[in-house]
Design a protein around this motif. Structure first.
Motif, short mmCIF file in Angstrom:
data_model
loop_
_atom_site.label_atom_id
_atom_site.label_comp_id
_atom_site.label_asym_id
_atom_site.label_seq_id
_atom_site.Cartn_x
_atom_site.Cartn_y
_atom_site.Cartn_z
N ASP A 48 -24.86 -10.44 32.11
CA ASP A 48 -25.39 -9.35 31.30
C ASP A 48 -25.99 -8.23 32.15
OD1 ASP A 48 -27.47 -10.85 32.25
OD2 ASP A 48 -28.64 -10.83 30.40
N SER A 49 -25.79 -8.27 33.48
CA SER A 49 -26.31 -7.22 34.36
C SER A 49 -25.56 -5.92 34.11
CB SER A 49 -26.18 -7.63 35.83
OG SER A 49 -26.95 -8.76 36.11
N VAL A 50 -26.29 -4.81 34.18
CA VAL A 50 -25.70 -3.49 34.02
C VAL A 50 -26.17 -2.60 35.15
CG1 VAL A 50 -25.49 -3.68 31.51
CG2 VAL A 50 -27.57 -2.71 32.50
N SER A 51 -25.53 -1.46 35.32
CA SER A 51 -25.91 -0.53 36.37
C SER A 51 -27.21 0.18 36.00
CB SER A 51 -24.80 0.51 36.57
OG SER A 51 -24.71 1.35 35.43
N THR A 52 -27.79 0.84 36.99
CA THR A 52 -29.02 1.60 36.76
C THR A 52 -28.79 2.68 35.71
OG1 THR A 52 -29.87 1.20 38.99
CG2 THR A 52 -30.68 3.16 37.86
N LEU A 53 -27.67 3.38 35.81
CA LEU A 53 -27.35 4.42 34.84
C LEU A 53 -27.21 3.84 33.44
CD1 LEU A 53 -26.46 7.26 33.95
CD2 LEU A 53 -24.14 6.67 34.68
N GLU A 54 -26.50 2.72 33.33
CA GLU A 54 -26.30 2.11 32.02
C GLU A 54 -27.62 1.65 31.41
OE1 GLU A 54 -21.85 0.15 32.35
OE2 GLU A 54 -23.46 -0.67 33.59
N LEU A 102 -33.55 -11.78 20.09
CA LEU A 102 -34.25 -10.76 20.87
C LEU A 102 -33.71 -9.39 20.51
CD1 LEU A 102 -36.39 -10.75 23.18
CD2 LEU A 102 -34.47 -10.49 24.77
N PRO A 103 -34.60 -8.42 20.21
CA PRO A 103 -34.15 -7.06 19.89
C PRO A 103 -33.45 -6.41 21.09
CG PRO A 103 -36.45 -7.40 19.27
CD PRO A 103 -36.06 -8.55 20.12
N GLU A 104 -32.79 -5.29 20.85
CA GLU A 104 -32.12 -4.58 21.95
C GLU A 104 -33.12 -4.13 23.01
OE1 GLU A 104 -28.09 -2.54 20.36
OE2 GLU A 104 -29.93 -1.51 19.77
N LEU A 117 -34.40 -5.48 28.17
CA LEU A 117 -33.24 -4.99 27.41
C LEU A 117 -32.35 -6.15 27.02
CD1 LEU A 117 -32.22 -1.88 29.59
CD2 LEU A 117 -33.84 -1.97 27.67
N ASN A 118 -31.71 -5.99 25.89
CA ASN A 118 -30.75 -6.97 25.41
C ASN A 118 -29.50 -6.22 24.94
OD1 ASN A 118 -29.59 -9.41 24.55
ND2 ASN A 118 -30.49 -9.22 22.51
N PRO A 119 -28.80 -5.57 25.88
CA PRO A 119 -27.63 -4.76 25.51
C PRO A 119 -26.48 -5.63 25.03
CG PRO A 119 -27.77 -4.95 27.88
CD PRO A 119 -29.02 -5.59 27.34
N GLN A 120 -25.78 -5.13 24.03
CA GLN A 120 -24.64 -5.86 23.48
C GLN A 120 -23.32 -5.29 23.99
OE1 GLN A 120 -25.28 -8.70 21.59
NE2 GLN A 120 -27.35 -8.18 22.28
N PHE A 121 -23.29 -4.98 25.27
CA PHE A 121 -22.05 -4.47 25.86
C PHE A 121 -21.98 -4.96 27.31
CE2 PHE A 121 -25.27 -1.28 26.84
CZ PHE A 121 -25.03 -0.98 28.17
N LEU A 147 -33.06 4.92 26.97
CA LEU A 147 -33.44 6.23 26.42
C LEU A 147 -32.76 6.49 25.08
CD1 LEU A 147 -33.42 8.44 29.65
CD2 LEU A 147 -35.40 7.60 28.38
N SER A 148 -31.52 6.03 24.94
CA SER A 148 -30.82 6.26 23.66
C SER A 148 -31.51 5.52 22.52
CB SER A 148 -29.37 5.80 23.77
OG SER A 148 -29.26 4.38 23.87
#
Length: 249
Positions: A175-181, A103-105, A157-161, A187-188
């Motif tokens: 793999d949950s992240v905050s709203t800001l993250e 899966l892409p980012e 999203l598929n963030p790698q962090f 956007l990045s």
């Protein structure tokens, strides 16, 4: 692991970042110019969370809006202008059917959670993105109480962090992240500016640092009862001291 102090009712929040004054992160806020509009829909209960990041995200991205509530009639009502739902994306909460390919980012999925082959074209044409802010159950409440969200493109999203939250706040998935993250990561990638992610997270990192730091205890004035006790003891000792002085003479 550290214990999160519960905010007291008398603690005055910062009028800008809305955090208690001892957790103010305004010094780390650096507004970022973003071309893709960021709309944050916040569940009312999440607004009281000390570790919430919606207001920070709003401060960090100039082209953004933060709305608090449970339901809105449509996107036009929120923005005050006409919109093309096909050019708006919303972070999707449902399951994703992943095939053999990784899966892409960032990708776009259909109603069944299947990644779309034209994801890159869709993402490149987005005017704005919507992020739902709250716990997992609160975000799902926002999703189902605003049926017009179904008209938007579903983004996954598929963030790698790993989230900076760490042990500070329990999340339903690893793999949950905050709203800001989530917003900064999305956007990045949409604007091909990877450095935006680290820059946007600076206030969040400062918030967690201040939470971990021991908070100095205020010096409280003596209680009235204690003050009276001290005065009474002094009065009792005065005659004894006078008698000692007479005996010495």
């Amino acid at each position: 692991m550290f214990l999160l102090p519960r905010p007291t009712m008398h603690a005055e929040p910062c009028p800008t970042c809305l955090k208690p004054m001892h957790l103010c992160v305004c010094e780390a806020v650096e507004p970022i110019d973003n071309a893709v509009f960021l709309l944050i829909l916040q569940h009312p209960q999440e607004k009281r969370e000390t570790l919430g990041t919606a207001q920070i995200a709003h401060l960090q991205f100039k082209n953004s809006a933060l709305k608090v509530g449970l339901s809105w009639s449509n996107l036009k009502r929120i923005l005050g202008r006409e919109v093309d739902y096909k050019r708006w994306g919303v972070l999707y909460l449902g399951p994703v059917k992943q095939g053999a390919a990784p899966l892409p980012e960032v990708s776009v999925v259909d109603k069944g959670g299947v990644p779309q082959k034209d994801s890159e074209l869709v993402l490149g044409d987005l005017e704005g993105v919507i992020v739902l802010d709250g716990t997992w159950s609160q975000a799902k409440t926002l999703w189902w109480r605003n049926p017009w969200l179904l008209k938007c493109r579903r983004i996954v999203l598929n963030p790698q962090f790993r989230s900076l939250y760490g042990q500070a706040r329990k999340e339903p998935r690893r793999d949950s992240v905050s709203t800001l993250e989530a917003a900064a990561f999305l956007l990045s990638r949409l604007e091909a500016e990877p450095a935006v992610l680290d820059r946007a997270l600076k206030p969040f990192a400062l918030l967690l640092k201040k939470l971990r730091a021991p908070r100095p205890r205020p010096v409280l004035p003596p209680r009235p009862e204690a003050a009276e006790t001290v005065a009474d003891q002094a009065a009792d000792q005065a005659p004894n001291q006078a008698q000692d002085q007479d005996g010495a003479e």
